[in-house]
Every structure is written in structure tokens, then in C-alpha cells.
Design an enzyme around this catalytic site. Structure first.
Site, PDB file in Angstrom:
ATOM      1  N   CYS A   1       6.066  -6.822   7.472  1.00 45.37           N
ATOM      2  CA  CYS A   1       7.067  -6.236   8.364  1.00 45.37           C
ATOM      3  C   CYS A   1       7.513  -7.296   9.346  1.00 45.37           C
ATOM      4  O   CYS A   1       6.726  -8.154   9.755  1.00 45.37           O
ATOM      5  CB  CYS A   1       6.467  -5.037   9.103  1.00 45.37           C
ATOM      6  SG  CYS A   1       7.684  -4.078  10.031  1.00 45.37           S
TER       7      CYS A   1
ATOM      8  N   GLU B   1       0.831  -1.196   0.000  1.00 44.90           N
ATOM      9  CA  GLU B   1       0.000   0.000   0.000  1.00 44.90           C
ATOM     10  C   GLU B   1       0.869   1.250   0.000  1.00 44.90           C
ATOM     11  O   GLU B   1       1.932   1.295   0.622  1.00 44.90           O
ATOM     12  CB  GLU B   1      -0.951  -0.015   1.197  1.00 44.90           C
ATOM     13  CG  GLU B   1      -2.032  -1.079   1.052  1.00 44.90           C
ATOM     14  CD  GLU B   1      -3.090  -1.038   2.129  1.00 44.90           C
ATOM     15  OE1 GLU B   1      -4.225  -1.429   1.832  1.00 44.90           O
ATOM     16  OE2 GLU B   1      -2.785  -0.640   3.268  1.00 44.90           O
TER      17      GLU B   1
ATOM     18  N   CYS C   1       5.456  -4.359  15.850  1.00 42.21           N
ATOM     19  CA  CYS C   1       5.124  -3.319  16.832  1.00 42.21           C
ATOM     20  C   CYS C   1       3.643  -3.471  17.174  1.00 42.21           C
ATOM     21  O   CYS C   1       2.791  -3.524  16.285  1.00 42.21           O
ATOM     22  CB  CYS C   1       5.413  -1.932  16.272  1.00 42.21           C
ATOM     23  SG  CYS C   1       7.169  -1.687  15.902  1.00 42.21           S
TER      24      CYS C   1
ATOM     25  N   SER D   1      10.750   6.018  15.101  1.00 45.16           N
ATOM     26  CA  SER D   1       9.524   5.534  15.738  1.00 45.16           C
ATOM     27  C   SER D   1       9.858   5.261  17.204  1.00 45.16           C
ATOM     28  O   SER D   1      10.283   4.172  17.560  1.00 45.16           O
ATOM     29  CB  SER D   1       9.032   4.256  15.052  1.00 45.16           C
ATOM     30  OG  SER D   1       8.616   4.525  13.739  1.00 45.16           O
TER      31      SER D   1
ATOM     32  N   CYS E   1      -1.639   6.640   9.577  1.00 50.21           N
ATOM     33  CA  CYS E   1      -0.384   6.097  10.083  1.00 50.21           C
ATOM     34  C   CYS E   1      -0.640   4.842  10.906  1.00 50.21           C
ATOM     35  O   CYS E   1      -1.461   4.830  11.819  1.00 50.21           O
ATOM     36  CB  CYS E   1       0.300   7.155  10.938  1.00 50.21           C
ATOM     37  SG  CYS E   1       1.892   6.662  11.569  1.00 50.21           S
TER      38      CYS E   1
ATOM     39  N   CYS F   1       3.687   8.553   1.008  1.00 44.93           N
ATOM     40  CA  CYS F   1       4.181   7.593   1.990  1.00 44.93           C
ATOM     41  C   CYS F   1       4.374   6.257   1.277  1.00 44.93           C
ATOM     42  O   CYS F   1       3.411   5.652   0.808  1.00 44.93           O
ATOM     43  CB  CYS F   1       3.168   7.461   3.131  1.00 44.93           C
ATOM     44  SG  CYS F   1       3.658   6.282   4.409  1.00 44.93           S
TER      45      CYS F   1
ATOM     46  N   GLY G   1       6.853  -1.924   6.350  1.00 44.52           N
ATOM     47  CA  GLY G   1       8.221  -2.419   6.439  1.00 44.52           C
ATOM     48  C   GLY G   1       9.174  -1.515   7.194  1.00 44.52           C
ATOM     49  O   GLY G   1       8.881  -0.365   7.502  1.00 44.52           O
ATOM     50  N   GLU G   2      10.344  -2.054   7.522  1.00 39.97           N
ATOM     51  CA  GLU G   2      11.444  -1.339   8.169  1.00 39.97           C
ATOM     52  C   GLU G   2      12.500  -1.046   7.108  1.00 39.97           C
ATOM     53  O   GLU G   2      13.210  -1.953   6.646  1.00 39.97           O
ATOM     54  CB  GLU G   2      12.030  -2.192   9.306  1.00 39.97           C
ATOM     55  CG  GLU G   2      13.381  -1.745   9.844  1.00 39.97           C
ATOM     56  CD  GLU G   2      13.433  -0.299  10.293  1.00 39.97           C
ATOM     57  OE1 GLU G   2      14.161   0.501   9.654  1.00 39.97           O
ATOM     58  OE2 GLU G   2      12.748   0.040  11.278  1.00 39.97           O
TER      59      GLU G   2
ATOM     60  N   CYS H   1       0.690  -1.315  15.725  1.00 38.56           N
ATOM     61  CA  CYS H   1       0.714  -1.072  14.279  1.00 38.56           C
ATOM     62  C   CYS H   1      -0.001  -2.195  13.531  1.00 38.56           C
ATOM     63  O   CYS H   1       0.347  -3.368  13.679  1.00 38.56           O
ATOM     64  CB  CYS H   1       2.161  -0.962  13.806  1.00 38.56           C
ATOM     65  SG  CYS H   1       2.328  -0.632  12.045  1.00 38.56           S
TER      66      CYS H   1
ATOM     67  N   HIS I   1       7.992   6.328  20.550  1.00 34.22           N
ATOM     68  CA  HIS I   1       6.734   5.820  21.118  1.00 34.22           C
ATOM     69  C   HIS I   1       6.744   5.449  22.595  1.00 34.22           C
ATOM     70  O   HIS I   1       5.683   5.129  23.143  1.00 34.22           O
ATOM     71  CB  HIS I   1       6.218   4.612  20.326  1.00 34.22           C
ATOM     72  CG  HIS I   1       6.109   4.852  18.856  1.00 34.22           C
ATOM     73  ND1 HIS I   1       5.462   5.942  18.312  1.00 34.22           N
ATOM     74  CD2 HIS I   1       6.606   4.154  17.793  1.00 34.22           C
ATOM     75  CE1 HIS I   1       5.540   5.905  16.996  1.00 34.22           C
ATOM     76  NE2 HIS I   1       6.231   4.832  16.645  1.00 34.22           N
TER      77      HIS I   1
END
Length: 396
Positions: A135, A115, A139, A248, A370, A128, A194-195, A142, A250
Site C-alpha cells: 500500500c 492476503e 496509515c 476510512s 481489519c 475481503c 491496498g487503496e 494499519c 478514523h
């Protein structure tokens, strides 16, 4: 360290079977493009010039048909068409939010999907983009993290997302027309699926292509890479890519961050902050962005705000803090902090001298906000109990 911590790159993340047939020129660096042209019959003495010409057709004008590359000889164009293709990800679905946000579901090699989200604003248009299918980081807040990692995207699939969005926005300039400096797509953020730093080389090559002044030509200061904290690759990001950096973050304690961002079990808050403090090029004009999702009763107390300030000040990191109201998704184990709590948190940070914008939620009605991105076909449908158990939240 928990043996289950999803902290290492999956070594089996290349496409299981690369497409056969003609070579796709998208995603090749200039050096790779030159070498590929020579390998397929372009005379070495002409290769540098031909590379520049083809590069401009692909990345400056958005041309995908060799027959339209009119400054190349007709016979050479036919030769190119025999050996090469110019292909980008295919748009499967396109949704437009009430606020103008566009979400694309794109199909890549192997039938996988990612996406991509375009967010229009008054002074910019931000795309984005994704760097992996799924991923590996899980997390717990997410939605993307509840999808298993399938594979890394290639450089072609990453820069192809930018090209696809420019197609949809009809933003490729016309050769010979006056240059138009206004851009619908002016910024890129690597904050999709993804990272990025677990797919470093492909991300680097794709972003270098996007920054090339003879092509898409986006300034490095208009590209932001977001990482959960892959500490060994942070300095390398500045040296080899040179874009802006977002973290990130958090959470302000290791205990909480271990749950929210499990990579913290590998590189904890202190190790991450030390890497950020020594990040090359960081300055007041190129601050590091700390992304902080606001979760009710989890990480949103006044004490958390003061700890966050202390972390940043103690390490002398030029920073701004983006506060992100949690975007809820089906089965999410958390709730969004109240507007009053978010404003109070932001005010503590602001009073300490740091910018603390509260991110306006965009595209929530089409699950484009997000943390909500997730490929429909790869989605493993899980109950709230399953998600809570995997996040270590059972019984809470």
C-alpha cells in the site's frame, strides 16, 4: 503540505514482466474477451455467442479446462486450449481461525503474495479482497500500511481472489442442477491490501465481472469499496462501478487525520465530506459507511463523537458509522480503546440517530482482522521505534 506525504499513485506499479505465452482469459471484460477470441481465429460472426458461452463456463460454473466446455465443438475447444489459459492466483497457505474465518495467502505473477480473508456469519459470508501488493498510504495504525507498495493487481488477480475462495468453499454450481440461492460467499468488500481507487480501472473491470448476471452474479449492493479518500475518483466510483462506498475516516480533525490517514494532507476532511455529500445514488437505503478505528486516547473522546456527528449532519450525508476496535499487531504504536469507551462513543452516535455498530473482531488469532493483513514475504520487519518515527509519533 509535507513533501513526504504518500498521496500519489506510484507510476511504476504494473508487473515488471508480464507472463509470456498463452493469454489468460480471466479478468477480460466481455468486449476484451470478444476481441481476443477474434484475434486468435474465432470468426467474427460467431464471436458474440462464443464469448457468452465461454464466459458462463468460466464465471458461472468455475470451469478451467476447455475440454469440459461441452457445448463447444471439440475442434474449437482444442483451438482455445492452444491459445489460452484460465488461471487464478495460487493458494500458498490457508489458515482457519477458531471463529471460522479463513485467511489465504495467494501468489500472483512475479512471485508476489497478497492476503484474502473470508468471514462467515449467520446471514452472509463476506470476502475481503486486496487491490494492490502492499500500500502507498502508510496509515499509521494499519499493519498493511507498513509494507511498501509493490504494484497494482490486475483485473484477473482481483476477480481471481473471488474465484479462488469459491473453489475453497466448493461453491461452483453444477451445470443442469437445480439453482441454489443460498450462498456461502454472498458479499465482497475491497478492504484488503491496498487503496482500490489508486488502481481504479483494474478494480472496476474485476467488480463488473463479479456483478455480471451470467457469471458470479453478485448484486452491486453486496459489494463495498473502501477508500481512504481519493476525492477525484469518488464520483467516478458511483458512475462506473455502482457499488456501495465505505470511507476510512478514523479522525474528526485534520491534525489527527493527517497522522492516521496521511492522504488527508492532499484532500482534507472538508474536501472529502463535500465529495461524499454529492456522491451519486447515495440515499437512506444506500448509505455511506464511515469506518472509524477506535484508538485509545487518540480519537475516542466524547468530543470526537460529537464532531463526527456534526460533520455528517452539516453535509446531510446518509451514513452509518462502523466502529472498529483497533486490532493490535507487533510493533503497533497504538492501543485499543477500552470496551466502555467504545460503547460510550457508540451511544453518542446512536442517540444522534445514526447506526453505530461495533465491529466484532474476527480472525485475530491468525492476523486476519481489519488492518492486520500483510504479505509475509514482502514484510519489512520494523521496530516499534521505526514505525512510530515514520508515523510522526516519536516522543509521544
Amino acid at each position: 503540505m509535507s513533501p513526504k506525504a504518500p498521496i500519489t499513485q506510484d507510476v511504476m506499479t504494473i508487473p515488471r514482466k508480464l507472463p509470456e505465452g498463452k493469454v489468460n482469459l480471466v479478468g477480460l471484460t466481455r468486449d476484451q474477451l470478444r476481441a481476443t477470441l477474434i484475434e486468435h481465429g474465432t470468426p467474427e460472426k460467431q464471436a458474440k455467442m462464443r464469448t457468452g458461452q465461454i464466459w458462463q463456463w468460466i464465471y458461472q460454473w468455475g470451469v478451467r479446462d476447455f475440454a469440459l466446455m461441452t457445448n463447444l465443438a471439440k475442434a474449437y475447444r482444442a483451438q482455445l486450449a492452444d491459445s489460452f489459459v484460465i488461471e487464478i492466483p495460487e493458494v500458498v497457505t490457508r489458515q482457519v481461525s477458531e471463529d471460522g474465518t479463513r485467511k489465504y495467502l495467494c501468489r500472483i505473477a512475479g512471485g508476489h503474495e497478497v492476503e484474502v480473508v473470508y468471514i462467515p456469519e449467520e446471514d452472509r459470508g463476506t470476502l475481503c479482497i486486496s487491490s494492490q501488493v502492499g500500500c502507498t498510504l502508510t496509515c499509521s495504525f494499519c499493519h498493511t500500511g507498513t509494507q511498501k507498495l509493490v504494484r497494482n493487481l490486475t483485473a484477473a488477480e482481483i476477480v481471481g481472489q473471488v474465484m479462488m475462495a469459491r473453489d475453497d468453499l466448493e461453491e461452483w454450481p453444477t451445470p443442469g442442477a437445480p439453482k441454489d440461492e443460498t450462498r456461502l460467499l454472498s458479499n465482497i468488500v475491497l478492504m484488503g491490501m491496498g487503496e482500490p481507487l489508486y488502481n481504479f480501472e483494474n478494480v472496476r473491470d474485476a467488480i463488473k465481472i463479479a456483478m455480471d448476471p451470467e457469471g458470479i452474479s453478485l448484486s452491486r449492493r453486496r459489494i463495498t469499496l473502501s477508500t481512504s479518500g481519493v476525492v477525484p475518483e469518488i464520483a467516478r466510483t458511483a458512475e462506473e462501478i455502482g457499488c456501495l462506498l465505505a470511507i476510512s475516516f478514523h479522525a474528526t480533525t485534520d491534525e489527527t487525520r493527517d497522522v492516521l490517514v496521511p492522504i488527508n494532507k492532499r484532500w482534507n476532511i472538508e474536501e472529502l465530506l463535500q465529495a461524499l455529500a454529492s456522491y451519486p445514488n447515495v440515499s437512506n437505503s444506500e448509505r455511506i459507511t464511515f469506518e472509524y478505528v477506535m484508538l485509545d486516547g487518540v480519537n475516542d473522546s466524547d468530543e470526537d463523537a460529537h464532531r463526527l456527528i456534526d460533520h455528517i449532519k452539516r453535509h446531510k450525508i446518509p451514513a452509518k458509522i462502523n466502529l472498529i476496535p483497533f486490532n493490535e499487531w507487533p510493533g503497533a504504536p497504538y492501543k485499543r480503546s477500552s470496551n466502555n469507551r467504545i460503547r460510550a462513543f457508540a451511544n453518542i452516535i446512536y442517540q444522534a440517530g445514526y447506526a453505530s455498530p461495533i465491529r466484532k473482531t474476527r480472525g485475530e488469532d491468525i492476523m486476519a482482522a481489519c488492518g492486520q493483513l500483510k504479505s509475509a514475504t514482502e514484510r519489512a520487519r520494523k521496530s516499534r521505534k521505526q514505525i512510530e518515527a515514520e508515523a510522526g509519533l516519536s516522543g509521544s
